[in-house]
Design a protein around this motif. Structure first.
Motif, PDB file in Angstrom:
ATOM      1  N   ASP A 189     -23.279  43.874 -12.596  1.00 21.54           N
ATOM      2  CA  ASP A 189     -22.933  43.865 -14.018  1.00 21.54           C
ATOM      3  C   ASP A 189     -21.891  42.782 -14.314  1.00 21.54           C
ATOM      4  O   ASP A 189     -22.009  42.035 -15.290  1.00 21.54           O
ATOM      5  CB  ASP A 189     -22.398  45.242 -14.419  1.00 21.54           C
ATOM      6  CG  ASP A 189     -22.900  45.690 -15.783  1.00 21.54           C
ATOM      7  OD1 ASP A 189     -23.865  45.091 -16.289  1.00 21.54           O
ATOM      8  OD2 ASP A 189     -22.327  46.641 -16.339  1.00 21.54           O
ATOM      9  N   ALA A 192     -23.429  39.270 -13.805  1.00 22.94           N
ATOM     10  CA  ALA A 192     -24.443  38.965 -14.814  1.00 22.94           C
ATOM     11  C   ALA A 192     -23.835  38.591 -16.164  1.00 22.94           C
ATOM     12  O   ALA A 192     -24.502  37.971 -17.000  1.00 22.94           O
ATOM     13  CB  ALA A 192     -25.375  40.161 -14.992  1.00 22.94           C
ATOM     14  N   ALA A 193     -22.575  38.958 -16.371  1.00 21.37           N
ATOM     15  CA  ALA A 193     -21.934  38.690 -17.665  1.00 21.37           C
ATOM     16  C   ALA A 193     -21.931  37.202 -18.001  1.00 21.37           C
ATOM     17  O   ALA A 193     -21.983  36.820 -19.173  1.00 21.37           O
ATOM     18  CB  ALA A 193     -20.507  39.234 -17.660  1.00 21.37           C
ATOM     19  N   GLY A 195     -24.264  35.051 -16.758  1.00 18.95           N
ATOM     20  CA  GLY A 195     -25.577  34.507 -16.416  1.00 18.95           C
ATOM     21  C   GLY A 195     -26.559  34.551 -17.567  1.00 18.95           C
ATOM     22  O   GLY A 195     -26.316  35.177 -18.600  1.00 18.95           O
ATOM     23  N   ASP A 196     -27.694  33.899 -17.353  1.00 15.85           N
ATOM     24  CA  ASP A 196     -28.780  33.866 -18.330  1.00 15.85           C
ATOM     25  C   ASP A 196     -29.852  34.862 -17.902  1.00 15.85           C
ATOM     26  O   ASP A 196     -30.500  34.664 -16.871  1.00 15.85           O
ATOM     27  CB  ASP A 196     -29.369  32.451 -18.402  1.00 15.85           C
ATOM     28  CG  ASP A 196     -30.543  32.345 -19.372  1.00 15.85           C
ATOM     29  OD1 ASP A 196     -30.888  33.359 -20.023  1.00 15.85           O
ATOM     30  OD2 ASP A 196     -31.136  31.249 -19.452  1.00 15.85           O
ATOM     31  N   PRO A 197     -30.076  35.932 -18.666  1.00 18.07           N
ATOM     32  CA  PRO A 197     -31.061  36.939 -18.274  1.00 18.07           C
ATOM     33  C   PRO A 197     -32.497  36.428 -18.289  1.00 18.07           C
ATOM     34  O   PRO A 197     -33.388  37.079 -17.738  1.00 18.07           O
ATOM     35  CB  PRO A 197     -30.861  38.055 -19.305  1.00 18.07           C
ATOM     36  CG  PRO A 197     -30.243  37.377 -20.482  1.00 18.07           C
ATOM     37  CD  PRO A 197     -29.386  36.290 -19.916  1.00 18.07           C
ATOM     38  N   ASP A 246     -26.947  33.805 -12.747  1.00 18.16           N
ATOM     39  CA  ASP A 246     -28.294  33.818 -13.317  1.00 18.16           C
ATOM     40  C   ASP A 246     -29.220  34.783 -12.579  1.00 18.16           C
ATOM     41  O   ASP A 246     -30.039  35.474 -13.194  1.00 18.16           O
ATOM     42  CB  ASP A 246     -28.902  32.413 -13.293  1.00 18.16           C
ATOM     43  CG  ASP A 246     -28.315  31.500 -14.364  1.00 18.16           C
ATOM     44  OD1 ASP A 246     -27.627  32.021 -15.260  1.00 18.16           O
ATOM     45  OD2 ASP A 246     -28.543  30.284 -14.294  1.00 18.16           O
ATOM     46  N   ALA A 249     -28.165  38.331 -13.573  1.00 19.12           N
ATOM     47  CA  ALA A 249     -28.563  38.644 -14.948  1.00 19.12           C
ATOM     48  C   ALA A 249     -30.071  38.825 -15.066  1.00 19.12           C
ATOM     49  O   ALA A 249     -30.550  39.724 -15.768  1.00 19.12           O
ATOM     50  CB  ALA A 249     -28.092  37.540 -15.890  1.00 19.12           C
ATOM     51  N   SER A 250     -30.842  37.983 -14.363  1.00 13.83           N
ATOM     52  CA  SER A 250     -32.308  38.073 -14.435  1.00 13.83           C
ATOM     53  C   SER A 250     -32.822  39.320 -13.730  1.00 13.83           C
ATOM     54  O   SER A 250     -33.764  39.974 -14.200  1.00 13.83           O
ATOM     55  CB  SER A 250     -32.932  36.817 -13.818  1.00 13.83           C
ATOM     56  OG  SER A 250     -32.543  35.659 -14.532  1.00 13.83           O
ATOM     57  N   ARG A 252     -31.046  42.142 -13.308  1.00 19.26           N
ATOM     58  CA  ARG A 252     -30.638  43.272 -14.153  1.00 19.26           C
ATOM     59  C   ARG A 252     -31.578  43.424 -15.345  1.00 19.26           C
ATOM     60  O   ARG A 252     -31.952  44.533 -15.711  1.00 19.26           O
ATOM     61  CB  ARG A 252     -29.200  43.070 -14.633  1.00 19.26           C
ATOM     62  CG  ARG A 252     -28.659  44.204 -15.469  1.00 19.26           C
ATOM     63  CD  ARG A 252     -27.237  43.948 -15.938  1.00 19.26           C
ATOM     64  NE  ARG A 252     -27.161  42.862 -16.901  1.00 19.26           N
ATOM     65  CZ  ARG A 252     -26.045  42.515 -17.542  1.00 19.26           C
ATOM     66  NH1 ARG A 252     -24.913  43.159 -17.291  1.00 19.26           N
ATOM     67  NH2 ARG A 252     -26.045  41.514 -18.405  1.00 19.26           N
ATOM     68  N   GLU A 253     -31.986  42.291 -15.925  1.00 26.17           N
ATOM     69  CA  GLU A 253     -32.874  42.337 -17.082  1.00 26.17           C
ATOM     70  C   GLU A 253     -34.227  42.945 -16.722  1.00 26.17           C
ATOM     71  O   GLU A 253     -34.814  43.698 -17.513  1.00 26.17           O
ATOM     72  CB  GLU A 253     -33.061  40.934 -17.654  1.00 26.17           C
ATOM     73  CG  GLU A 253     -33.589  40.900 -19.073  1.00 26.17           C
ATOM     74  CD  GLU A 253     -32.570  41.396 -20.093  1.00 26.17           C
ATOM     75  OE1 GLU A 253     -32.957  41.551 -21.269  1.00 26.17           O
ATOM     76  OE2 GLU A 253     -31.396  41.635 -19.733  1.00 26.17           O
ATOM     77  N   ARG A 286     -25.636  46.530 -19.956  1.00 23.17           N
ATOM     78  CA  ARG A 286     -26.874  45.962 -20.499  1.00 23.17           C
ATOM     79  C   ARG A 286     -27.922  47.050 -20.728  1.00 23.17           C
ATOM     80  O   ARG A 286     -28.665  47.012 -21.721  1.00 23.17           O
ATOM     81  CB  ARG A 286     -27.412  44.894 -19.537  1.00 23.17           C
ATOM     82  CG  ARG A 286     -28.673  44.178 -20.024  1.00 23.17           C
ATOM     83  CD  ARG A 286     -28.434  43.427 -21.307  1.00 23.17           C
ATOM     84  NE  ARG A 286     -29.605  42.663 -21.704  1.00 23.17           N
ATOM     85  CZ  ARG A 286     -29.783  42.142 -22.917  1.00 23.17           C
ATOM     86  NH1 ARG A 286     -28.842  42.285 -23.850  1.00 23.17           N
ATOM     87  NH2 ARG A 286     -30.876  41.472 -23.198  1.00 23.17           N
TER      88      ARG A 286
END
Length: 355
Positions: A189, A192-193, A195-197, A246, A249-250, A252-253, A286
């Motif tokens: 988390d 990822a703050a 990064g680009d999801p 990145d 974040a990706s 996590r998304e 997220r």
């Protein structure tokens, strides 16, 4: 008994939870975590967890009683998680609960850990009562389950669950791939703050049309974890620096997308405009953000218990038992044990037969 005073014991994994409630009022929520002891192993070690429960049990009970301002003799009942969870860890809680109930001559209620997560919601004093039916999405280190709750004490149906890794487990494993500390959820988390999801399109497990026919409400995160591992390996093989933010974040998304999509699909399919989120992974910012936004677009109301009641805790176990007592259910006999694979449909275990 409209507002029973109940002490709940929860030891399904790495947290010794002791909670005390009076009906739907939370009096104390004491949690002793052994997470730091597992950190050097990169995950929960069952034997370490069981030993930690043994050491923490009495101090946690004493602390909970002190916080609630009650004595053992004041209790109307004792409740305990019978399963599902780690067998050795569950045994400690079950043994402690049986000993305590017999010693103070109080009824004992053996209940289901997953249904307990739903019961946590009724302890939220400033919100409207939980309405039925509701869809419940429970996401933790050990469980990822989608439930149809028609009644908390009598009718909970399993719609789907993880076929392999739980979501929380996947977070831990991907964190390790990215050289982030344990536990992985909060670390992913944080990373990822920045990064680009949408930087990397990782797979969404069991989301293809061919999968949905049989596994519409089931989850799979093993393939996603492997895809992240292969992506990182290729990046390192090319001599490039891994873009941790990145990737985090990706990843996590992808997890969030699958969880929310399947939960809202269940709401739509079953005509239930209510979704309850529970379990430790709900702490993920997220996940809460996407769930609230997409549910609002779909006309679905979302309920999320306070984060202190989303992780494993004894208060939710006490709350479930209090509801069982208020609905007229009899206590459990002592003829039950720890059941690591207890199905969610078994809300209470070993209910006594009328004389």
């Amino acid at each position: 008994m409209s507002e029973p005073l109940v002490l709940g014991i929860e030891t399904s994994c790495d947290e010794t939870g002791i909670g005390i409630v009076r009906g739907r009022t939370l009096l104390s929520n004491t949690i002793a975590s052994s997470m730091d002891e597992h950190a050097r192993f990169g995950g929960v070690v069952p034997e370490v967890a069981a030993r930690a429960h043994l050491e923490a049990m009495q101090p946690a009970i004493d602390a909970a009683l002190a916080e609630a301002g009650v004595r053992l003799d004041d209790l109307d009942a004792v409740a305990v998680t019978s399963g599902p969870g780690l067998a050795g860890a569950l045994m400690v809680g079950v043994g402690a609960a049986k000993g305590l109930a017999v010693a103070i001559d109080k009824p004992l209620y053996a209940v289901n850990h997953l249904v307990g997560h739903i019961a946590a919601d009724i302890l939220t004093a400033d919100s409207a009562p939980l309405e039925y039916p509701t869809i419940a999405l429970l996401v933790s280190g050990g469980h990822t389950s989608l439930l149809h709750v028609r009644d908390l004490t009598t009718d909970v149906e399993l719609l789907g669950e993880t076929m392999d890794d739980a979501a929380g487990e996947a977070f831990d494993k991907v964190a390790r791939l990215l050289s982030l500390p344990y536990p992985g959820g909060p670390e992913i988390d944080r990373a990822a703050a920045d990064g680009d999801p949408n930087a990397i399109r990782f797979p969404r497990g069991l989301s293809r049309a061919s999968d949905l026919a049989k596994h519409r409400y089931d989850f799979s995160f093993s393939g996603l974890k492997t895809a992240v591992a292969r992506w990182v390996e290729r990046c390192e093989a090319d001599g490039a620096e891994v873009p941790v933010a990145d990737v985090a974040a990706s990843f996590r998304e992808a997890v969030v997308d699958v969880l929310v999509t399947k939960a809202l699909a269940a709401c739509a399919d079953l005509g239930v405009p209510r979704l309850l989120l529970g379990g430790g992974v709900i702490a993920n910012r997220r996940l809460r953000e996407v769930a609230l936004r997409r549910a609002d677009e779909a006309g679905v109301t979302v309920r999320i218990p306070p984060l202190s009641l989303c992780t494993d805790n004894g208060a939710m176990i006490a709350a479930l038992a209090a509801e069982l007592i208020s609905s007229g259910r009899r206590p459990s006999t002592l003829a039950f044990g720890a059941d690591s694979t207890l199905p969610v449909t078994e809300i209470q275990i070993a209910e006594a037969v009328p004389a």
